[in-house]
Design an enzyme around this catalytic site. Structure first.
Site, PDB file in Angstrom:
ATOM      1  N   GLY A  40     135.625 -20.956   0.461  1.00 52.00           N
ATOM      2  CA  GLY A  40     134.378 -21.586   0.041  1.00 52.00           C
ATOM      3  C   GLY A  40     133.688 -20.719  -0.992  1.00 52.00           C
ATOM      4  O   GLY A  40     134.128 -19.604  -1.285  1.00 52.00           O
ATOM      5  N   LEU A  41     132.610 -21.221  -1.526  1.00 51.40           N
ATOM      6  CA  LEU A  41     131.868 -20.506  -2.560  1.00 51.40           C
ATOM      7  C   LEU A  41     131.261 -19.208  -2.034  1.00 51.40           C
ATOM      8  O   LEU A  41     131.036 -19.052  -0.828  1.00 51.40           O
ATOM      9  CB  LEU A  41     130.743 -21.396  -3.099  1.00 51.40           C
ATOM     10  CG  LEU A  41     131.163 -22.632  -3.884  1.00 51.40           C
ATOM     11  CD1 LEU A  41     129.950 -23.514  -4.163  1.00 51.40           C
ATOM     12  CD2 LEU A  41     131.857 -22.242  -5.181  1.00 51.40           C
ATOM     13  N   SER A  42     130.972 -18.302  -2.940  1.00 51.20           N
ATOM     14  CA  SER A  42     130.233 -17.096  -2.592  1.00 51.20           C
ATOM     15  C   SER A  42     128.882 -17.510  -2.018  1.00 51.20           C
ATOM     16  O   SER A  42     128.210 -18.388  -2.556  1.00 51.20           O
ATOM     17  CB  SER A  42     130.026 -16.236  -3.846  1.00 51.20           C
ATOM     18  OG  SER A  42     129.283 -15.082  -3.537  1.00 51.20           O
ATOM     19  N   GLY A  43     128.500 -16.914  -0.907  1.00 53.32           N
ATOM     20  CA  GLY A  43     127.228 -17.252  -0.279  1.00 53.32           C
ATOM     21  C   GLY A  43     127.296 -18.415   0.687  1.00 53.32           C
ATOM     22  O   GLY A  43     126.285 -18.796   1.272  1.00 53.32           O
ATOM     23  N   SER A  44     128.486 -18.976   0.888  1.00 55.94           N
ATOM     24  CA  SER A  44     128.610 -20.120   1.806  1.00 55.94           C
ATOM     25  C   SER A  44     128.569 -19.688   3.267  1.00 55.94           C
ATOM     26  O   SER A  44     128.322 -20.509   4.144  1.00 55.94           O
ATOM     27  CB  SER A  44     129.896 -20.901   1.525  1.00 55.94           C
ATOM     28  OG  SER A  44     131.039 -20.090   1.731  1.00 55.94           O
ATOM     29  N   GLY A  45     128.828 -18.409   3.526  1.00 56.33           N
ATOM     30  CA  GLY A  45     128.776 -17.910   4.899  1.00 56.33           C
ATOM     31  C   GLY A  45     130.125 -17.548   5.488  1.00 56.33           C
ATOM     32  O   GLY A  45     130.231 -17.318   6.697  1.00 56.33           O
ATOM     33  N   LYS A  46     131.152 -17.464   4.665  1.00 59.70           N
ATOM     34  CA  LYS A  46     132.508 -17.178   5.161  1.00 59.70           C
ATOM     35  C   LYS A  46     132.568 -15.888   5.973  1.00 59.70           C
ATOM     36  O   LYS A  46     133.057 -15.880   7.102  1.00 59.70           O
ATOM     37  CB  LYS A  46     133.497 -17.083   3.986  1.00 59.70           C
ATOM     38  CG  LYS A  46     133.655 -18.341   3.183  1.00 59.70           C
ATOM     39  CD  LYS A  46     134.598 -18.151   2.008  1.00 59.70           C
ATOM     40  CE  LYS A  46     134.183 -17.063   1.056  1.00 59.70           C
ATOM     41  NZ  LYS A  46     132.892 -17.306   0.372  1.00 59.70           N
ATOM     42  N   SER A  47     132.103 -14.798   5.393  1.00 60.76           N
ATOM     43  CA  SER A  47     132.182 -13.497   6.072  1.00 60.76           C
ATOM     44  C   SER A  47     131.333 -13.469   7.333  1.00 60.76           C
ATOM     45  O   SER A  47     131.757 -12.938   8.367  1.00 60.76           O
ATOM     46  CB  SER A  47     131.740 -12.373   5.125  1.00 60.76           C
ATOM     47  OG  SER A  47     132.626 -12.273   4.038  1.00 60.76           O
ATOM     48  N   SER A 107     138.953 -17.663  -2.652  1.00 60.99           N
ATOM     49  CA  SER A 107     140.267 -18.279  -2.928  1.00 60.99           C
ATOM     50  C   SER A 107     140.097 -19.641  -3.601  1.00 60.99           C
ATOM     51  O   SER A 107     140.370 -20.674  -2.998  1.00 60.99           O
ATOM     52  CB  SER A 107     141.120 -18.367  -1.663  1.00 60.99           C
ATOM     53  OG  SER A 107     140.438 -18.879  -0.554  1.00 60.99           O
TER      54      SER A 107
END
Length: 197
Positions: A33-40, A107
């Site tokens: 997902g986009l940067s800032g989407s909350g993945k980490s 990615s």
């Protein structure tokens, strides 16, 4: 020495033995997902919860990987592809050791994610789309990257001047723009319990 001279060394402990001992299947949970989407954030919260319940789990985070293994790579399309190729190979090694691998990488290219899927057996790669509208990601901007990208300080920034290709058929969608972190985390943990137990 050439690649032909290098032979794969079979491990003395099989993936199946690890899985039997761990009491769960191994798999890659590929958060994209986009940067800032909350993945980490979601990856680490889910890993903590799963770990406390006895699962063998590791998080491979995009920023952390770029501090070591991939510190020689930039953000051109070719470098992004190589970044994902390398982490796919690392994730595959963990799957062979019976571990649940939760990755958190933008990615951006579908083809790269599909190539990682091809590295492991069917059912061992689960694409998790952490969906979040660009405007929400920009408002969150926890690292200040969108502001820098908009000011021309970061070239090739995904979502601004480099494309993000949404998954066509992810195994799970977590809409972090509409759901709280706890709900997204719970859905990911439930996915693991239902599909890897």
């Amino acid at each position: 020495m050439t690649n032909r001279d290098i032979v794969w060394h079979e491990a003395s402990i099989t993936k199946e033995e690890y899985q039997q001992k761990n009491k769960h299947k191994s798999s890659i949970l590929w958060l994209t997902g986009l940067s800032g989407s909350g993945k980490s954030t979601i990856a680490n919260a889910a890993a903590r919860e799963l770990f406390e319940q006895g699962y063998q789990v590791i998080v491979l985070d995009g920023d952390n990987i770029r501090h070591g293994l991939n510190k020689d790579l930039g953000f051109s399309d070719d470098d992004r592809k190589e970044n994902i190729r390398r982490i796919g190979e690392v994730a595959k090694l963990f799957v062979q050791q019976g571990t649940i691998v939760i990755t958190a990488f933008i990615s951006p290219f579908r083809e790269d994610r599909d190539q990682v899927r091809e590295l492991v057996a069917e059912g061992e790669f689960n694409e998790i789309y952490v969906k979040c509208d660009l405007d929400i990601c920009e408002k969150r901007d926890p690292k200040g990257l969108y502001k820098k990208a908009r000011n021309g300080e970061i070239p090739f920034f995904t979502g601004i001047d480099s494309p993000y290709e949404e998954p066509k058929a992810p195994e799970l969608v977590l809409d972090s723009g509409k759901c709280e972190r706890e709900e997204c985390t719970g859905r990911l943990v439930d996915f693991v319990k239902n599909s890897l137990a």
